[in-house]
Design a protein around this motif. Structure first.
Motif, mmCIF file in Angstrom:
data_model
loop_
_atom_site.group_PDB
_atom_site.id
_atom_site.type_symbol
_atom_site.label_atom_id
_atom_site.label_comp_id
_atom_site.label_asym_id
_atom_site.label_seq_id
_atom_site.Cartn_x
_atom_site.Cartn_y
_atom_site.Cartn_z
ATOM 1 N N SER A 64 -21.329 -0.339 44.041
ATOM 2 C CA SER A 64 -20.669 1.211 43.827
ATOM 3 C C SER A 64 -19.079 0.459 45.264
ATOM 4 N N ASP A 99 -17.263 6.617 38.637
ATOM 5 C CA ASP A 99 -18.008 7.832 38.959
ATOM 6 C C ASP A 99 -16.355 7.687 39.909
ATOM 7 N N ASP A 114 -16.569 8.649 42.699
ATOM 8 C CA ASP A 114 -16.950 8.003 44.108
ATOM 9 C C ASP A 114 -17.113 6.462 44.111
ATOM 10 N N ALA A 142 -20.216 5.392 36.511
ATOM 11 C CA ALA A 142 -20.554 6.352 35.421
ATOM 12 C C ALA A 142 -21.526 6.135 34.045
ATOM 13 N N ALA A 143 -22.107 7.257 33.757
ATOM 14 C CA ALA A 143 -22.194 6.863 32.644
ATOM 15 C C ALA A 143 -22.102 6.328 31.351
ATOM 16 N N ARG A 175 -25.943 6.206 44.842
ATOM 17 C CA ARG A 175 -26.931 7.576 43.754
ATOM 18 C C ARG A 175 -26.021 8.248 43.655
ATOM 19 N N GLY A 176 -25.121 7.661 42.398
ATOM 20 C CA GLY A 176 -24.106 8.158 41.241
ATOM 21 C C GLY A 176 -25.262 9.160 40.807
ATOM 22 N N THR A 177 -24.365 10.426 40.134
ATOM 23 C CA THR A 177 -25.839 11.352 39.187
ATOM 24 C C THR A 177 -26.017 10.167 38.044
ATOM 25 N N ALA A 178 -24.942 9.306 37.386
ATOM 26 C CA ALA A 178 -25.091 8.557 36.585
ATOM 27 C C ALA A 178 -26.486 7.307 36.641
ATOM 28 N N PRO A 228 -29.565 7.496 38.205
ATOM 29 C CA PRO A 228 -31.254 7.519 37.454
ATOM 30 C C PRO A 228 -31.248 7.090 35.797
ATOM 31 N N ALA A 269 -34.023 5.661 42.197
ATOM 32 C CA ALA A 269 -33.780 6.043 40.978
ATOM 33 C C ALA A 269 -35.299 5.964 40.651
#
Length: 301
Positions: A31, A80, A82, A86-87, A111-114, A116, A139
């Motif tokens: 990341s 993403d 950050d 990304a998803a 620890r981005g939203t995608a 986990p 995650a």
């Protein structure tokens, strides 16, 4: 140093060998600001004999990751804002994992939203041995998966703090309590758990094994990433047995072998450089000497 008698040994390679004989490892991580972590895992996998190693990282850090070593294959995937995956990266990850013989997920992952969802799908879908380390453990921890949901062997490599996110009740500060918690986690997830730290523990199927190698100089950033890559690489390759032809060892024994070689490389590095100055790159430099000590015809089991 003579390895423990019950530890798997490394087989000599046949003269007519090809890189595809020794497995393809896929490392998923990285990341923004963390390009080095997946590369350390990947370089350790190469040093442990993997025939091919591919590193999947977010596109913004792909050039940096590729610059570390020309032996690595680096693929940048959608990120993403950050700088984490990304998803939209997930379909490509799935496709690359489908061609792997072992996987590492987690080093520098962020620890981005995608994250986990990406990690959870590797747990349920990857059919090959998969090492979950670092941010992949973060995650997984909110809802520890059932081992029955996994499509293939799973190895978890937490340190004390990461273990505490999975099992909090009764761990306290006692090493014995932490090891009990690690065994419970292994049973609940039907996985191998390698609890890092002094006398590193490997537990699987109700069995426990403590690693005799290693030193405090290894308490430095990046050494755990290397261990994750070592485990994955050895999952791809046969081990020698005095009882018959070479074959791939069970993942619990692979984790033990990698843990011993990892600690032994650290001991060799510390003997030359001192514990204070040891870095993860020094450990990788001493890994070949550690692996020589595991050759089957050098010290028969």
């Amino acid at each position: 140093m003579i390895p423990p008698a019950d530890l798997p040994r490394l087989a000599r390679r046949p003269r007519a060998s090809h890189k595809h004989d020794y497995g393809r490892v896929v490392v998923i991580g990285g990341s923004s600001g963390m390009a080095g972590a997946p590369v350390l895992a990947a370089l350790a996998a190469l040093r442990c004999g993997a025939g091919l190693v591919e590193v999947l990282v977010p596109e913004p850090i792909a050039a940096v990751a590729a610059s570390f070593d020309p032996c690595l294959m680096v693929r940048g995937l959608p990120a993403d804002g950050d700088g984490a995956f990304a998803a939209a990266a997930d379909p490509s990850i799935t496709a690359r994992v489908a061609g792997a013989h072992a996987v590492v997920i987690g080093p520098g992952l962020g620890r981005g939203t995608a994250i986990p969802g990406i990690v959870a799908r590797r747990w349920t879908e990857a059919r090959v041995p998969t090492v979950f380390d670092a941010d992949a453990l973060w995650a997984l921890a909110p809802r520890p998966p059932s081992g029955g949901l996994a499509a293939g062997p799973r190895i978890l490599t937490p340190h004390e703090g990461e273990l505490g996110r999975f099992v909090t009740a009764g761990t306290g500060d006692s090493r014995t309590a932490l090891e009990d918690a690690a065994e419970r986690l292994a049973e609940a997830t039907q996985s191998v758990v390698l609890l890092k730290g002094p006398d590193t523990l490997v537990t699987h199927g109700g069995r426990r094994w403590h690693n005799p190698t290693g030193n405090p100089g290894m308490a430095t950033g990046g050494t755990g990433d290397g261990l994750a890559g070592m485990i994955a690489a050895r999952c791809c390759q046969p081990c020698a047995s005095p009882r018959g032809p070479t074959a791939r060892a069970p993942v619990g024994d692979v984790a033990r072998l990698a843990g011993w070689a990892h600690g032994r490389a650290g001991d060799l590095a510390a003997a030359q450089l001192g514990e204070v100055s040891l870095t993860a790159r020094d450990l990788l430099a001493h890994l070949p000497a550690a692996l020589l000590e595991l050759l089957a015809d050098r010290h028969p089991a």
